[in-house]
Design a protein around this motif. Structure first.
Motif, PDB file in Angstrom:
ATOM      1  N   MET A  88       0.989  -1.121   0.149  1.00 33.40           N
ATOM      2  CA  MET A  88      -0.081  -0.170   0.037  1.00 33.40           C
ATOM      3  C   MET A  88       0.717   1.268   0.102  1.00 33.40           C
ATOM      4  O   MET A  88       1.791   1.199   0.853  1.00 33.40           O
ATOM      5  CB  MET A  88      -0.918   0.274   1.314  1.00 33.40           C
ATOM      6  CG  MET A  88      -1.708   1.183   1.304  1.00 33.40           C
ATOM      7  SD  MET A  88      -3.028   1.240   2.709  1.00 33.40           S
ATOM      8  CE  MET A  88      -2.674   2.564   3.341  1.00 33.40           C
ATOM      9  N   PHE A  89       0.692   2.067  -0.935  1.00 31.10           N
ATOM     10  CA  PHE A  89       1.601   3.443  -1.025  1.00 31.10           C
ATOM     11  C   PHE A  89       0.593   4.714  -0.646  1.00 31.10           C
ATOM     12  O   PHE A  89      -0.493   4.748  -0.741  1.00 31.10           O
ATOM     13  CB  PHE A  89       1.882   3.609  -2.368  1.00 31.10           C
ATOM     14  CG  PHE A  89       2.904   2.731  -3.072  1.00 31.10           C
ATOM     15  CD1 PHE A  89       4.132   2.725  -2.856  1.00 31.10           C
ATOM     16  CD2 PHE A  89       2.352   1.619  -3.761  1.00 31.10           C
ATOM     17  CE1 PHE A  89       5.166   1.943  -3.187  1.00 31.10           C
ATOM     18  CE2 PHE A  89       3.221   0.399  -4.262  1.00 31.10           C
ATOM     19  CZ  PHE A  89       4.576   0.774  -3.973  1.00 31.10           C
ATOM     20  N   THR A  90       1.370   5.325   0.265  1.00 28.14           N
ATOM     21  CA  THR A  90       0.953   6.451   1.101  1.00 28.14           C
ATOM     22  C   THR A  90       1.750   7.771   0.294  1.00 28.14           C
ATOM     23  O   THR A  90       2.796   7.758   0.575  1.00 28.14           O
ATOM     24  CB  THR A  90       0.882   6.545   2.485  1.00 28.14           C
ATOM     25  OG1 THR A  90       0.439   5.061   2.996  1.00 28.14           O
ATOM     26  CG2 THR A  90       0.102   7.542   3.056  1.00 28.14           C
ATOM     27  N   LEU A  91       1.002   8.861   0.263  1.00 25.72           N
ATOM     28  CA  LEU A  91       1.382  10.126  -0.186  1.00 25.72           C
ATOM     29  C   LEU A  91       1.404  10.889   1.269  1.00 25.72           C
ATOM     30  O   LEU A  91       0.113  10.926   1.622  1.00 25.72           O
ATOM     31  CB  LEU A  91       0.695  10.552  -1.471  1.00 25.72           C
ATOM     32  CG  LEU A  91       1.156  12.221  -1.333  1.00 25.72           C
ATOM     33  CD1 LEU A  91       2.800  12.740  -1.917  1.00 25.72           C
ATOM     34  CD2 LEU A  91       0.172  13.003  -2.707  1.00 25.72           C
ATOM     35  N   GLY A  92       2.463  11.337   1.683  1.00 23.50           N
ATOM     36  CA  GLY A  92       2.294  12.242   2.852  1.00 23.50           C
ATOM     37  C   GLY A  92       2.753  13.786   2.596  1.00 23.50           C
ATOM     38  O   GLY A  92       3.491  13.828   1.735  1.00 23.50           O
ATOM     39  N   ILE A  93       2.037  14.506   3.163  1.00 22.74           N
ATOM     40  CA  ILE A  93       2.198  15.854   2.779  1.00 22.74           C
ATOM     41  C   ILE A  93       2.403  16.717   4.388  1.00 22.74           C
ATOM     42  O   ILE A  93       1.659  16.588   5.177  1.00 22.74           O
ATOM     43  CB  ILE A  93       1.112  16.763   2.213  1.00 22.74           C
ATOM     44  CG1 ILE A  93       1.104  15.833   0.789  1.00 22.74           C
ATOM     45  CG2 ILE A  93       1.093  17.849   2.084  1.00 22.74           C
ATOM     46  CD1 ILE A  93      -0.130  16.456   0.046  1.00 22.74           C
ATOM     47  N   GLU A  94       3.197  17.565   4.457  1.00 23.81           N
ATOM     48  CA  GLU A  94       3.603  18.097   5.614  1.00 23.81           C
ATOM     49  C   GLU A  94       3.990  19.789   5.507  1.00 23.81           C
ATOM     50  O   GLU A  94       4.830  20.012   4.782  1.00 23.81           O
ATOM     51  CB  GLU A  94       4.779  17.525   6.336  1.00 23.81           C
ATOM     52  CG  GLU A  94       5.587  18.318   7.175  1.00 23.81           C
ATOM     53  CD  GLU A  94       5.344  18.787   8.496  1.00 23.81           C
ATOM     54  OE1 GLU A  94       4.605  17.895   9.078  1.00 23.81           O
ATOM     55  OE2 GLU A  94       5.506  19.962   8.977  1.00 23.81           O
ATOM     56  N   THR A  95       3.164  20.640   6.212  1.00 29.78           N
ATOM     57  CA  THR A  95       3.574  21.955   5.853  1.00 29.78           C
ATOM     58  C   THR A  95       3.041  22.942   7.110  1.00 29.78           C
ATOM     59  O   THR A  95       2.308  23.419   7.194  1.00 29.78           O
ATOM     60  CB  THR A  95       2.722  22.627   4.555  1.00 29.78           C
ATOM     61  OG1 THR A  95       0.997  22.457   4.944  1.00 29.78           O
ATOM     62  CG2 THR A  95       2.899  22.138   3.374  1.00 29.78           C
ATOM     63  N   THR A  96       3.501  22.200   8.358  1.00 28.32           N
ATOM     64  CA  THR A  96       3.122  22.761   9.505  1.00 28.32           C
ATOM     65  C   THR A  96       3.819  23.899   9.783  1.00 28.32           C
ATOM     66  O   THR A  96       3.125  24.872  10.487  1.00 28.32           O
ATOM     67  CB  THR A  96       3.379  21.685  10.757  1.00 28.32           C
ATOM     68  OG1 THR A  96       4.603  21.269  10.646  1.00 28.32           O
ATOM     69  CG2 THR A  96       2.445  20.685  10.594  1.00 28.32           C
ATOM     70  N   CYS A  97       4.944  24.161   9.330  1.00 26.50           N
ATOM     71  CA  CYS A  97       5.635  25.540   9.672  1.00 26.50           C
ATOM     72  C   CYS A  97       6.577  25.931   8.578  1.00 26.50           C
ATOM     73  O   CYS A  97       5.899  26.627   7.676  1.00 26.50           O
ATOM     74  CB  CYS A  97       6.751  24.971  11.062  1.00 26.50           C
ATOM     75  SG  CYS A  97       7.263  26.392  11.716  1.00 26.50           S
ATOM     76  N   ASP A  98       7.698  25.805   8.481  1.00 29.56           N
ATOM     77  CA  ASP A  98       8.676  26.153   7.331  1.00 29.56           C
ATOM     78  C   ASP A  98       9.461  25.181   6.796  1.00 29.56           C
ATOM     79  O   ASP A  98      10.394  25.599   6.196  1.00 29.56           O
ATOM     80  CB  ASP A  98       9.718  27.226   8.214  1.00 29.56           C
ATOM     81  CG  ASP A  98      10.514  26.737   9.140  1.00 29.56           C
ATOM     82  OD1 ASP A  98      10.321  25.586   9.577  1.00 29.56           O
ATOM     83  OD2 ASP A  98      11.403  27.208   9.458  1.00 29.56           O
ATOM     84  N   GLU A  99       8.839  24.097   6.762  1.00 30.87           N
ATOM     85  CA  GLU A  99       9.327  23.049   5.636  1.00 30.87           C
ATOM     86  C   GLU A  99       8.083  22.748   4.783  1.00 30.87           C
ATOM     87  O   GLU A  99       7.048  22.476   5.351  1.00 30.87           O
ATOM     88  CB  GLU A  99       9.839  21.717   6.535  1.00 30.87           C
ATOM     89  CG  GLU A  99      11.484  21.722   6.622  1.00 30.87           C
ATOM     90  CD  GLU A  99      11.788  22.291   7.774  1.00 30.87           C
ATOM     91  OE1 GLU A  99      10.865  22.311   8.846  1.00 30.87           O
ATOM     92  OE2 GLU A  99      12.889  22.936   7.991  1.00 30.87           O
ATOM     93  N   THR A 100       8.376  22.603   3.435  1.00 29.35           N
ATOM     94  CA  THR A 100       7.361  22.026   2.504  1.00 29.35           C
ATOM     95  C   THR A 100       7.841  20.485   2.229  1.00 29.35           C
ATOM     96  O   THR A 100       8.977  20.455   1.589  1.00 29.35           O
ATOM     97  CB  THR A 100       7.262  22.801   1.074  1.00 29.35           C
ATOM     98  OG1 THR A 100       7.290  24.415   1.623  1.00 29.35           O
ATOM     99  CG2 THR A 100       5.838  22.494   0.533  1.00 29.35           C
ATOM    100  N   ALA A 101       6.901  19.700   2.685  1.00 28.31           N
ATOM    101  CA  ALA A 101       7.606  18.186   2.337  1.00 28.31           C
ATOM    102  C   ALA A 101       6.499  17.228   1.906  1.00 28.31           C
ATOM    103  O   ALA A 101       5.232  17.405   2.266  1.00 28.31           O
ATOM    104  CB  ALA A 101       8.066  17.797   3.649  1.00 28.31           C
ATOM    105  N   ALA A 102       6.932  16.218   1.171  1.00 30.45           N
ATOM    106  CA  ALA A 102       6.058  15.383   0.467  1.00 30.45           C
ATOM    107  C   ALA A 102       7.004  13.948   0.429  1.00 30.45           C
ATOM    108  O   ALA A 102       8.183  14.099   0.258  1.00 30.45           O
ATOM    109  CB  ALA A 102       5.643  15.711  -0.727  1.00 30.45           C
ATOM    110  N   SER A 103       6.151  12.982   0.722  1.00 30.91           N
ATOM    111  CA  SER A 103       7.049  11.663   0.866  1.00 30.91           C
ATOM    112  C   SER A 103       6.029  10.488   0.435  1.00 30.91           C
ATOM    113  O   SER A 103       4.645  10.408   0.318  1.00 30.91           O
ATOM    114  CB  SER A 103       7.426  11.364   2.177  1.00 30.91           C
ATOM    115  OG  SER A 103       7.636  10.124   2.522  1.00 30.91           O
TER     116      SER A 103
END
Ligand code: KG4
Ligand code: ZN
Length: 341
Positions: free
Chosen positions: A1-16
């Motif tokens: 199972m593949f998950t796309l994660g997204i994180e923009t809580t503060c000052d990093e723009t991140a995806a995994s």
């Protein structure tokens, strides 16, 4: 199972992209440090604008690096908080929109829980429960018993500054660039931690709570004289700075290590999971090792997984989804604070 994660809580723009909750195929982090360092801290409006410009390219890079297309994603997870409200909304709304457009399930993830999950993901076969979670980040300092992920008991937290925040504020007093934590660690390497007898705060009748604000003020008075304020000039010599950094770092981190080990003993924890930006500090890792008379297993995330990142969001999102087998509602809202419960 593949998950796309997204994180923009503060000052990093991140995806995994993470497979089965722990196999990391990509972990892309676009840091905004250069945007904010002239201001000595994060400027929320600038952070939001940068997230808007950067998020889609970061998601595309994460997909490319994982050699996977959007259609092959099974789940979309995004940090729903805690964090800056505008910044959170950008990642969360993008994730919900993608979930709706692709007709895929969506999970909103607590970013602080995810910091502890980051540590677990790297050692998934070794960690035994109940574990003690030690969150040491720029916004949080908490001790929490993890019966299993999703079932927590908060036993201590900071009553004022978070430990990372104290590092950043002391660094600013020493005229070091933002973020100050890694700068203090670097400066402290050649310093004498015994030179300044600083003390961390004790919270009455709350043995596992933290207080770093008195320590921070004590450092400032040592640097600038009793009663000084943050604009007062430095009174110490350049060569004394490293001893101040070492003494501050030792005091703050020893307080965390001792309280964590005491809590692990009291609550019969079988392992300790440390997470959050400050867990990257090698002196903290050494202290944990040195003070660990219980011989309890202590786990840390890798350097990339200790800072804000989206692999931990995808990992925890996937874990939550596999347990409840149901998408979160697309009405899920961003939250600047989320209590541990
Ligand atoms: O977890 P994180 O990336 O963001 C939050 O969720 O807050 O943590 C950022 C914090 C900052 O305060 C930063 O100075 C601190 O982690 N930090 C460190 C180190 N690396 C990052 N503090 C001490 N030593 C380090 N090596
Ligand atoms: Zn964080």
């Amino acid at each position: 199972m593949f998950t796309l994660g997204i994180e923009t809580t503060c000052d990093e723009t991140a995806a995994s992209i993470v497979e089965d909750g722990y196999i990391i195929h990509s972990n892309v982090i676009a840091s905004q440090i250069n945007l904010h360092d002239v201001y000595g801290g994060v400027v929320p409006e600038l952070a939001c604008r940068r997230h808007i410009d950067t998020l889609i390219p970061v998601i595309k890079t994460a997909l490319n690096e994982a050699k996977i297309s959007l259609n092959e994603i099974d789940l979309i997870a995004a940090a729903k908080g805690p964090g800056l409200i505008g910044a959170l909304l950008i990642g969360l709304t993008s994730a919900k929109t993608l979930a709706l457009a692709l007709n895929k399930p969506f999970i909103g993830v607590n970013h602080v829980e995810a910091h502890l999950f980051a540590s677990y993901m790297s050692h998934i076969k070794e960690v035994t429960f109940p574990a003690l979670g030690v969150v040491v980040s720029g916004g949080h300092t908490s001790l929490v018993i993890i019966k299993t992920f999703g079932d927590y008991q908060l036993i201590g937290q900071t009553t004022d500054d978070a430990v990372g925040e104290a590092f950043d504020k002391v660094a600013a007093q020493l005229h070091l660039p933002y973020p100050g934590g890694p700068q203090i660690e670097r400066l402290a390497k050649d310093g004498n931690y015994k030179r300044y007898p600083f003390k961390a705060g004790v919270v009455k009748e709350r043995p596992f709570d933290f207080s770093f604000s008195g320590l921070k003020t004590n450092v400032m008075y040592t640097l600038k004289g009793q009663g000084a304020n943050k604009n007062s000039p430095l009174l110490i010599a350049e060569e004394d700075k490293k001893d101040i950094a070492a003494s501050f770092q030792h005091t703050a981190l020893m307080d965390i290590v001792q309280k964590a080990l005491k809590a692990a003993k009291k609550y019969n924890c079988l392992s300790i999971l440390v997470g959050g930006g400050v867990s990257n500090n090698l002196y903290l890792r050494e202290l944990f090792k040195k003070e660990n008379k219980l011989n309890i297993s202590i786990f840390f995330p890798s350097a990339l997984m200790s800072q804000d990142n989206a692999a931990m969001i995808a990992g925890l999102g996937s874990y939550i989804y596999s347990k409840k087998q149901k998408s979160d509602s697309l009405e899920e809202e961003a939250m600047t604070r989320i209590p541990f419960s």
